[in-house]
Design an enzyme around this catalytic site. Structure first.
Site, short mmCIF file in Angstrom:
data_model
loop_
_atom_site.label_atom_id
_atom_site.label_comp_id
_atom_site.label_asym_id
_atom_site.label_seq_id
_atom_site.Cartn_x
_atom_site.Cartn_y
_atom_site.Cartn_z
N ASN A 10 -8.03 6.79 0.95
CA ASN A 10 -9.49 6.79 0.85
C ASN A 10 -9.96 8.24 0.73
OD1 ASN A 10 -12.23 6.48 1.11
ND2 ASN A 10 -12.17 5.71 3.22
N HIS A 94 -16.06 0.14 6.23
CA HIS A 94 -15.55 1.37 6.83
C HIS A 94 -16.50 1.84 7.93
CE1 HIS A 94 -14.17 5.43 7.41
NE2 HIS A 94 -13.05 5.07 6.81
N GLY A 172 -10.41 11.15 11.34
CA GLY A 172 -10.74 12.54 11.02
C GLY A 172 -10.73 13.46 12.22
N SER A 212 -6.30 9.43 11.27
CA SER A 212 -5.46 10.63 11.41
C SER A 212 -3.98 10.37 11.10
CB SER A 212 -5.63 11.26 12.80
OG SER A 212 -6.97 11.71 12.96
O1 LIG Z 1 -10.30 5.46 5.54
C1 LIG Z 1 -9.59 6.24 6.16
C2 LIG Z 1 -9.82 6.52 7.55
O2 LIG Z 1 -11.17 6.72 7.82
C3 LIG Z 1 -8.93 7.56 8.15
O3 LIG Z 1 -9.36 8.86 7.84
P1 LIG Z 1 -8.46 10.10 8.34
O4 LIG Z 1 -7.06 9.79 7.86
O5 LIG Z 1 -9.05 11.31 7.68
O6 LIG Z 1 -8.54 10.12 9.83
#
Ligand SMILES: O=C[C@H](O)COP(=O)(O)O
Length: 249
Positions: A10, A94, A172, A212
């Site tokens: 994503n 999401h 994130g 993450s």
């Molecule tokens: O759609 C993906 C998730 O929100 C995970 O995001 P991240 O890998 O940056 O923590």
């Protein structure tokens, strides 16, 4: 039949034509586990570019869709428009849309129904906030989010759903759920599928983890019996995404 491992990337609101072209070209030229289904999700403006560049084996997902077929809905994109652009997947629910754009469980469920009725497959995102986890409400929250979808979808339509469990506190932040935390919730989701949908859905619907995920932690998470893949945010913009796709080899 075992569930096929699934890795979604994503991109969120990141990238422009040049950088997205670089990411897609890198994926096209990398050796990707042939047993893993890979779906990437660029910003809407770059869906057609991504679809035209990406190897046909790589799926492309929109990051959102509207629940109405057409009309005066400024800024929205319909299921028909996505299908017309040869897009086969969409991310719905999401947490960034639930939290920042105040999308409700019911609206998310209606969008999921519209998407599947119109021929799209759905990455259906659920997950609890830190406050909810600390109040021991994780299972209650994901059950509520899933129940809303179950009210809209027929049993058969669950074949078009990949459930992404993404604890909001892990997105994130660099704070990945432990393998035990992920497995515990994934197992509960699988149990919910059995009780609420049917045994076929319980055995076949994929439940992927997001929050993450990196090339460093993906292998351990992938060992868990109910972790069928990942939804990757930040790391999907980097060459290390290939290592996450290949977490099982
Ligand atoms: O759609 C993906 C998730 O929100 C995970 O995001 P991240 O890998 O940056 O923590």
């Amino acid at each position: 039949m075992p569930r096929q491992f699934f890795v979604g990337g994503n991109f969120k609101m990141n990238g422009v034509a040049e950088s997205i072209t670089g990411i897609v070209n890198n994926l096209n030229s990398s050796k990707l586990d042939p047993n893993t289904e890979v779906v990437i999700s660029p910003p809407a403006l770059y869906l057609t570019l991504t679809r035209s560049l990406a190897d046909p084996k790589i799926g492309v997902a929109a990051q959102n869709v509207f629940d109405k077929p057409n009309g005066a809905f400024t800024g929205e994109i319909s299921v028909e428009q996505l299908k017309d652009a040869k897009i086969d997947w969409v991310v719905i629910g999401h947490s960034e849309r639930r939290v920042i754009l105040k999308e409700t469980d019911e609206f998310i469920a209606r969008k999921t129904k519209a998407a599947i009725d119109g021929g799209l497959s759905v990455i259906f995102c659920i997950g609890e906030t830190l406050e909810e986890r600390e109040a021991n409400k994780t299972i209650e929250v994901v059950t509520r989010q899933l129940n809303a979808a179950a009210k809209e979808l027929s049993k058969e339509q669950w074949a078009k759903v990949v459930i992404a469990y993404e604890p909001v506190w892990a997105i994130g932040t660099g704070k990945v759920a432990t393998t035990e935390q992920a497995q515990e919730v994934h197992a509960a989701i699988r149990e919910w599928l059995g009780k609420t949908i049917d045994s076929h859905a319980q055995e076949t619907v994929r439940v992927i983890y997001g929050g993450s995920v990196s090339e460093k932690n993906c292998r351990e998470l992938a060992t868990q019996p109910d972790v069928d893949g990942f939804l990757v945010g930040g790391a999907s913009l980097k060459p290390a995404f290939v290592d996450i796709v290949n977490a099982r080899i």
